[in-house]
Motif scaffolding. Structure first.
Motif, PDB file in Angstrom:
ATOM      1  N   GLY A  20      14.737  -2.491   5.790  1.00 26.06           N
ATOM      2  CA  GLY A  20      14.111  -1.221   6.169  1.00 26.06           C
ATOM      3  C   GLY A  20      12.681  -1.120   5.691  1.00 26.06           C
ATOM      4  O   GLY A  20      12.012  -2.129   5.446  1.00 26.06           O
ATOM      5  N   GLY A  21      12.197   0.112   5.553  1.00 24.32           N
ATOM      6  CA  GLY A  21      10.826   0.349   5.108  1.00 24.32           C
ATOM      7  C   GLY A  21      10.565  -0.239   3.735  1.00 24.32           C
ATOM      8  O   GLY A  21      11.451  -0.243   2.869  1.00 24.32           O
ATOM      9  N   LEU A  22       9.364  -0.744   3.534  1.00 23.96           N
ATOM     10  CA  LEU A  22       9.009  -1.401   2.278  1.00 23.96           C
ATOM     11  C   LEU A  22       9.040  -0.407   1.116  1.00 23.96           C
ATOM     12  O   LEU A  22       8.372   0.626   1.155  1.00 23.96           O
ATOM     13  CB  LEU A  22       7.607  -2.021   2.398  1.00 23.96           C
ATOM     14  N   LYS A  23       9.840  -0.741   0.097  1.00 20.75           N
ATOM     15  CA  LYS A  23       9.948   0.095  -1.096  1.00 20.75           C
ATOM     16  C   LYS A  23       9.563  -0.664  -2.361  1.00 20.75           C
ATOM     17  O   LYS A  23       9.026  -0.077  -3.295  1.00 20.75           O
ATOM     18  CB  LYS A  23      11.371   0.635  -1.250  1.00 20.75           C
ATOM     19  N   TYR A  24       9.854  -1.964  -2.400  1.00 21.93           N
ATOM     20  CA  TYR A  24       9.585  -2.752  -3.613  1.00 21.93           C
ATOM     21  C   TYR A  24       9.334  -4.205  -3.212  1.00 21.93           C
ATOM     22  O   TYR A  24      10.115  -4.792  -2.477  1.00 21.93           O
ATOM     23  CB  TYR A  24      10.794  -2.669  -4.559  1.00 21.93           C
ATOM     24  N   PHE A  25       8.221  -4.765  -3.662  1.00 19.37           N
ATOM     25  CA  PHE A  25       7.888  -6.141  -3.297  1.00 19.37           C
ATOM     26  C   PHE A  25       7.016  -6.753  -4.382  1.00 19.37           C
ATOM     27  O   PHE A  25       5.966  -6.214  -4.737  1.00 19.37           O
ATOM     28  CB  PHE A  25       7.147  -6.162  -1.956  1.00 19.37           C
ATOM     29  N   LEU A  26       7.468  -7.870  -4.948  1.00 14.14           N
ATOM     30  CA  LEU A  26       6.723  -8.614  -5.976  1.00 14.14           C
ATOM     31  C   LEU A  26       6.279  -7.721  -7.138  1.00 14.14           C
ATOM     32  O   LEU A  26       5.134  -7.770  -7.590  1.00 14.14           O
ATOM     33  CB  LEU A  26       5.500  -9.302  -5.353  1.00 14.14           C
ATOM     34  N   GLY A  27       7.201  -6.893  -7.622  1.00 10.75           N
ATOM     35  CA  GLY A  27       6.902  -6.053  -8.777  1.00 10.75           C
ATOM     36  C   GLY A  27       6.134  -4.791  -8.461  1.00 10.75           C
ATOM     37  O   GLY A  27       5.764  -4.046  -9.376  1.00 10.75           O
ATOM     38  N   ILE A  28       5.880  -4.515  -7.181  1.00 12.69           N
ATOM     39  CA  ILE A  28       5.116  -3.328  -6.800  1.00 12.69           C
ATOM     40  C   ILE A  28       6.009  -2.356  -6.041  1.00 12.69           C
ATOM     41  O   ILE A  28       6.627  -2.727  -5.049  1.00 12.69           O
ATOM     42  CB  ILE A  28       3.897  -3.711  -5.931  1.00 12.69           C
ATOM     43  N   GLU A  29       6.070  -1.113  -6.534  1.00 13.94           N
ATOM     44  CA  GLU A  29       6.814  -0.062  -5.841  1.00 13.94           C
ATOM     45  C   GLU A  29       5.904   0.580  -4.792  1.00 13.94           C
ATOM     46  O   GLU A  29       4.714   0.789  -5.036  1.00 13.94           O
ATOM     47  CB  GLU A  29       7.271   0.992  -6.838  1.00 13.94           C
ATOM     48  N   VAL A  30       6.486   0.914  -3.647  1.00 15.70           N
ATOM     49  CA  VAL A  30       5.712   1.485  -2.541  1.00 15.70           C
ATOM     50  C   VAL A  30       6.298   2.842  -2.174  1.00 15.70           C
ATOM     51  O   VAL A  30       7.498   2.970  -1.936  1.00 15.70           O
ATOM     52  CB  VAL A  30       5.749   0.547  -1.309  1.00 15.70           C
ATOM     53  N   ALA A  31       5.445   3.858  -2.147  1.00 15.15           N
ATOM     54  CA  ALA A  31       5.863   5.198  -1.737  1.00 15.15           C
ATOM     55  C   ALA A  31       4.878   5.717  -0.692  1.00 15.15           C
ATOM     56  O   ALA A  31       3.682   5.443  -0.770  1.00 15.15           O
ATOM     57  CB  ALA A  31       5.903   6.140  -2.939  1.00 15.15           C
ATOM     58  N   ARG A  32       5.379   6.457   0.284  1.00 12.18           N
ATOM     59  CA  ARG A  32       4.540   6.963   1.375  1.00 12.18           C
ATOM     60  C   ARG A  32       4.481   8.485   1.366  1.00 12.18           C
ATOM     61  O   ARG A  32       5.447   9.153   1.004  1.00 12.18           O
ATOM     62  CB  ARG A  32       5.076   6.484   2.727  1.00 12.18           C
ATOM     63  N   SER A  33       3.334   9.000   1.779  1.00 13.33           N
ATOM     64  CA  SER A  33       3.181  10.444   1.983  1.00 13.33           C
ATOM     65  C   SER A  33       2.228  10.638   3.158  1.00 13.33           C
ATOM     66  O   SER A  33       1.723   9.663   3.720  1.00 13.33           O
ATOM     67  CB  SER A  33       2.607  11.108   0.721  1.00 13.33           C
ATOM     68  N   HIS A  34       1.979  11.898   3.528  1.00 14.50           N
ATOM     69  CA  HIS A  34       1.077  12.154   4.646  1.00 14.50           C
ATOM     70  C   HIS A  34      -0.363  11.770   4.309  1.00 14.50           C
ATOM     71  O   HIS A  34      -1.198  11.610   5.188  1.00 14.50           O
ATOM     72  CB  HIS A  34       1.143  13.630   5.065  1.00 14.50           C
ATOM     73  N   ASP A  35      -0.667  11.601   3.000  1.00 14.10           N
ATOM     74  CA  ASP A  35      -2.015  11.220   2.584  1.00 14.10           C
ATOM     75  C   ASP A  35      -2.240   9.708   2.619  1.00 14.10           C
ATOM     76  O   ASP A  35      -3.371   9.254   2.618  1.00 14.10           O
ATOM     77  CB  ASP A  35      -2.301  11.719   1.162  1.00 14.10           C
ATOM     78  N   GLY A  36      -1.152   8.929   2.616  1.00 13.31           N
ATOM     79  CA  GLY A  36      -1.316   7.477   2.622  1.00 13.31           C
ATOM     80  C   GLY A  36      -0.174   6.787   1.904  1.00 13.31           C
ATOM     81  O   GLY A  36       0.935   7.319   1.801  1.00 13.31           O
ATOM     82  N   ILE A  37      -0.467   5.602   1.373  1.00 14.13           N
ATOM     83  CA  ILE A  37       0.535   4.784   0.691  1.00 14.13           C
ATOM     84  C   ILE A  37       0.178   4.700  -0.788  1.00 14.13           C
ATOM     85  O   ILE A  37      -0.974   4.452  -1.148  1.00 14.13           O
ATOM     86  CB  ILE A  37       0.600   3.374   1.311  1.00 14.13           C
ATOM     87  N   TYR A  38       1.168   4.904  -1.654  1.00  9.63           N
ATOM     88  CA  TYR A  38       0.965   4.858  -3.097  1.00  9.63           C
ATOM     89  C   TYR A  38       1.673   3.635  -3.655  1.00  9.63           C
ATOM     90  O   TYR A  38       2.852   3.402  -3.393  1.00  9.63           O
ATOM     91  CB  TYR A  38       1.519   6.129  -3.749  1.00  9.63           C
ATOM     92  N   LEU A  39       0.939   2.807  -4.415  1.00  5.92           N
ATOM     93  CA  LEU A  39       1.496   1.594  -5.025  1.00  5.92           C
ATOM     94  C   LEU A  39       1.574   1.791  -6.530  1.00  5.92           C
ATOM     95  O   LEU A  39       0.655   2.313  -7.148  1.00  5.92           O
ATOM     96  CB  LEU A  39       0.613   0.380  -4.709  1.00  5.92           C
ATOM     97  N   SER A  40       2.677   1.345  -7.131  1.00 12.47           N
ATOM     98  CA  SER A  40       2.875   1.512  -8.569  1.00 12.47           C
ATOM     99  C   SER A  40       3.586   0.282  -9.143  1.00 12.47           C
ATOM    100  O   SER A  40       4.457  -0.300  -8.499  1.00 12.47           O
ATOM    101  CB  SER A  40       3.714   2.764  -8.838  1.00 12.47           C
ATOM    102  N   GLN A  41       3.200  -0.088 -10.362  1.00 10.17           N
ATOM    103  CA  GLN A  41       3.877  -1.182 -11.073  1.00 10.17           C
ATOM    104  C   GLN A  41       4.660  -0.646 -12.280  1.00 10.17           C
ATOM    105  O   GLN A  41       4.901  -1.361 -13.229  1.00 10.17           O
ATOM    106  CB  GLN A  41       2.861  -2.226 -11.522  1.00 10.17           C
ATOM    107  N   ARG A  42       5.037   0.616 -12.217  1.00 11.30           N
ATOM    108  CA  ARG A  42       5.728   1.234 -13.342  1.00 11.30           C
ATOM    109  C   ARG A  42       7.018   0.494 -13.700  1.00 11.30           C
ATOM    110  O   ARG A  42       7.267   0.187 -14.864  1.00 11.30           O
ATOM    111  CB  ARG A  42       6.033   2.704 -13.012  1.00 11.30           C
TER     112      ARG A  42
END
Length: 211
Positions: free
Chosen positions: A61-83
């Motif tokens: 499905g939609g990208l959520k986690y890849f190579l240690g990076i979490e991916v979140a989407r909103s109407h403003d864009g895409i947010y990447l986090s390594q938390r």
């Protein structure tokens, strides 16, 4: 991928690109994981169908986690986090329960200049909006100390690169040989930073942006 009409990227050999009718479809591969993206929904579906015929695969499905990076989407864009990656790393080395403090870094004039030039959260948001409107800006900052290691007297250099105000790559590494002056240490650091900027420019150009 080449048989199916895709071209292998020059900047990144794990990236495959296909353009048709002014639209682009991208596939990037890492071992047995892949990410498919682009602005042509129909072509993406066709690619997924083609890959499922060639390989036993599962659509997550939609990208959520890849190579240690979490991916979140909103109407403003895409947010990447390594938390999650950082928390897992702290847990692995037994430092998860440690009390957090400010990052210990060498205070010098170069760092002060860098901190003054780093975009604020408001500036970063504005640049992200500009990017969505078709404007692209690639920036890089380099930093180096001189003979910072008291054991072998080698210097450490680092760089940060921003695309449309967003931090995308960064590195800090001890230099291979002893620098004979601060200028030599700085130029070595700059050389690595410029190579990274050139690589980003080639990559962005390949996928259709004009930085």
């Amino acid at each position: 991928m080449k048989k199916y009409g895709y071209r292998q990227g020059n900047a990144d050999h794990t990236l495959f690109i296909k353009r048709m009718g002014g639209k682009v479809t991208l596939l990037i591969m890492y071992v047995d994981d892949m990410v498919v993206t682009g602005d042509d929904t129909e072509k993406i579906k066709r690619l997924q169908g083609y890959l499922s015929l060639e390989f036993e695969m599962k659509d997550l499905g939609g990208l959520k986690y890849f190579l240690g990076i979490e991916v979140a989407r909103s109407h403003d864009g895409i947010y990447l986090s390594q938390r999650k990656y950082v928390l897992d790393l702290l847990s692995e080395i037994g430092m998860l329960a440690c009390i957090p403090v400010e990052t210990p870094i060498v205070q010098n004039h170069h760092l002060a200049i860098y901190q003054d030039q780093v975009p604020t959260n408001k500036e970063r948001y504005q640049r992200l909006v500009e990017w969505k409107n078709g404007h692209m800006e690639v920036k890089g900052y380099t930093i180096a100390d001189w003979a910072g290691n008291i054991t072998d007297r080698r210097s450490t250099s680092g760089y940060f690169t921003f695309v449309a105000g967003n931090l995308v790559t960064w590195r800090s590494k001890k230099q291979n040989v002893v620098a004979r002056s601060t200028a030599e240490a700085e130029y070595k650091g700059m050389a690595h930073g410029i190579c990274e900027l050139l690589w980003l420019r080639i990559l962005l150009t390949e996928i259709g942006f004009k930085p």
